[in-house]
Design an enzyme around this catalytic site. Structure first.
Site, PDB file in Angstrom:
ATOM      1  N   ARG A  61      35.842  36.980  19.358  1.00  0.00           N
ATOM      2  CA  ARG A  61      34.853  36.604  18.340  1.00  0.00           C
ATOM      3  C   ARG A  61      35.224  37.120  16.954  1.00  0.00           C
ATOM      4  O   ARG A  61      34.685  36.660  15.947  1.00  0.00           O
ATOM      5  CB  ARG A  61      33.449  37.053  18.770  1.00  0.00           C
ATOM      6  CG  ARG A  61      32.892  36.177  19.890  1.00  0.00           C
ATOM      7  CD  ARG A  61      31.473  36.545  20.230  1.00  0.00           C
ATOM      8  NE  ARG A  61      31.401  37.742  21.025  1.00  0.00           N
ATOM      9  CZ  ARG A  61      31.330  37.763  22.368  1.00  0.00           C
ATOM     10  NH1 ARG A  61      31.293  36.624  23.038  1.00  0.00           N
ATOM     11  NH2 ARG A  61      31.276  38.894  23.013  1.00  0.00           N
ATOM     12  N   GLU A  98      31.841  50.035  30.132  1.00  0.00           N
ATOM     13  CA  GLU A  98      30.771  50.354  31.075  1.00  0.00           C
ATOM     14  C   GLU A  98      31.261  50.213  32.515  1.00  0.00           C
ATOM     15  O   GLU A  98      31.006  51.050  33.362  1.00  0.00           O
ATOM     16  CB  GLU A  98      29.590  49.426  30.810  1.00  0.00           C
ATOM     17  CG  GLU A  98      28.295  49.972  31.338  1.00  0.00           C
ATOM     18  CD  GLU A  98      27.142  49.046  30.996  1.00  0.00           C
ATOM     19  OE1 GLU A  98      27.312  48.163  30.146  1.00  0.00           O
ATOM     20  OE2 GLU A  98      26.084  49.215  31.625  1.00  0.00           O
TER      21      GLU A  98
HETATM   22  P1  AMP Z   1      31.117  47.602  21.778  1.00  0.00           P
HETATM   23  O1  AMP Z   1      32.522  47.950  22.141  1.00  0.00           O
HETATM   24  O2  AMP Z   1      30.085  48.187  22.693  1.00  0.00           O
HETATM   25  O3  AMP Z   1      30.818  47.914  20.319  1.00  0.00           O
HETATM   26  O4  AMP Z   1      30.958  46.036  21.976  1.00  0.00           O
HETATM   27  C1  AMP Z   1      31.398  45.188  21.002  1.00  0.00           C
HETATM   28  C2  AMP Z   1      31.925  43.899  21.555  1.00  0.00           C
HETATM   29  O5  AMP Z   1      31.077  43.353  22.577  1.00  0.00           O
HETATM   30  C3  AMP Z   1      31.958  42.880  20.443  1.00  0.00           C
HETATM   31  O6  AMP Z   1      33.195  42.205  20.529  1.00  0.00           O
HETATM   32  C4  AMP Z   1      30.787  41.974  20.676  1.00  0.00           C
HETATM   33  O7  AMP Z   1      31.182  40.641  20.533  1.00  0.00           O
HETATM   34  C5  AMP Z   1      30.330  42.232  22.112  1.00  0.00           C
HETATM   35  N1  AMP Z   1      28.902  42.598  22.250  1.00  0.00           N
HETATM   36  C6  AMP Z   1      28.396  43.754  22.756  1.00  0.00           C
HETATM   37  N2  AMP Z   1      27.065  43.780  22.766  1.00  0.00           N
HETATM   38  C7  AMP Z   1      26.673  42.607  22.241  1.00  0.00           C
HETATM   39  C8  AMP Z   1      25.390  42.011  21.944  1.00  0.00           C
HETATM   40  N3  AMP Z   1      24.225  42.630  22.208  1.00  0.00           N
HETATM   41  N4  AMP Z   1      25.370  40.788  21.398  1.00  0.00           N
HETATM   42  C9  AMP Z   1      26.541  40.159  21.115  1.00  0.00           C
HETATM   43  N5  AMP Z   1      27.768  40.644  21.357  1.00  0.00           N
HETATM   44  C10 AMP Z   1      27.836  41.858  21.917  1.00  0.00           C
END
Ligand code: AMP
Length: 174
Positions: A61, A98
């Site tokens: 994305r 996770e």
């Molecule tokens: P993190 O590593 O936890 O910051 O997760 C970020 C990645 O997961 C990004 O590439 C986002 O596209 C996706 N992501 C995680 N949580 C969400 C959410 N609530 N809504 C949309 N995308 C998410």
């Protein structure tokens, strides 16, 4: 367009991809030309004076806005990809998610120590993915790292995982 108007174009999908996650779906904003223009202009204004030499997008994305901004700044685009997708010699970092471990890669010749790098992804949740991308980029000894998201989920405090010398900016906060 205001931030509140942009938010009306971002769809929240409950329980995707798993139970309890409120997924922020940006495709509904990307299909609107005014939202795209807002993202492009807001990102450009943040980074036009920073001496950025490369824009990195995180699979997948992060691949949408990063090249658009790269074109506007007049700099090249570099993809961070999941393990096994890049064809030539790579550098990699593994990080715990996770469920299990993920590995991301850059081509060995993607960056040089002279680069000032902006790493972009669509959304900051816990920050695990972007922190790993920063570690990966640090392996090249670049001059400076900027980090950008379209959306930040403030209540997860993801921005606290980054080292102090990394500048983190998000356009939209929930
Ligand atoms: P993190 O590593 O936890 O910051 O997760 C970020 C990645 O997961 C990004 O590439 C986002 O596209 C996706 N992501 C995680 N949580 C969400 C959410 N609530 N809504 C949309 N995308 C998410």
């Amino acid at each position: 367009m205001t931030i509140e108007e942009i938010k009306q174009h971002i769809r929240t999908v409950p329980d995707f991809p798993t139970q309890g996650i409120m997924f922020k779906d940006l495709t509904t904003a990307f299909k609107n030309a005014e939202c795209m223009k807002f993202f492009e202009d807001a990102m450009y204004n943040l980074y036009k004076d920073k001496g950025i030499t490369k824009i990195i997008g995180i699979e997948s994305r992060g691949f949408i806005m990063a090249p658009i901004l790269g074109n506007k700044l007049g700099v090249g685009f570099v993809p961070v990809r999941k393990k096994g997708k890049l064809p030539a010699e790579t550098v990699e970092v593994s990080y715990t998610k996770e469920y299990g471990v993920d590995t991301i890669q850059l081509h060995k010749d993607a960056l040089t120590a002279d680069d000032v790098v902006l790493i972009h992804d669509d959304l900051l949740a816990t920050g695990g993915t972007m922190k790993a991308a920063c570690e990966l980029v640090r392996k090249f000894g670049v001059k400076k790292i900027y980090v950008n998201f379209l959306v930040e989920l403030d209540f997860l405090n993801g921005r606290n995982v980054f080292d102090n010398d990394i500048k983190v900016d998000s356009l939209i906060h929930y």
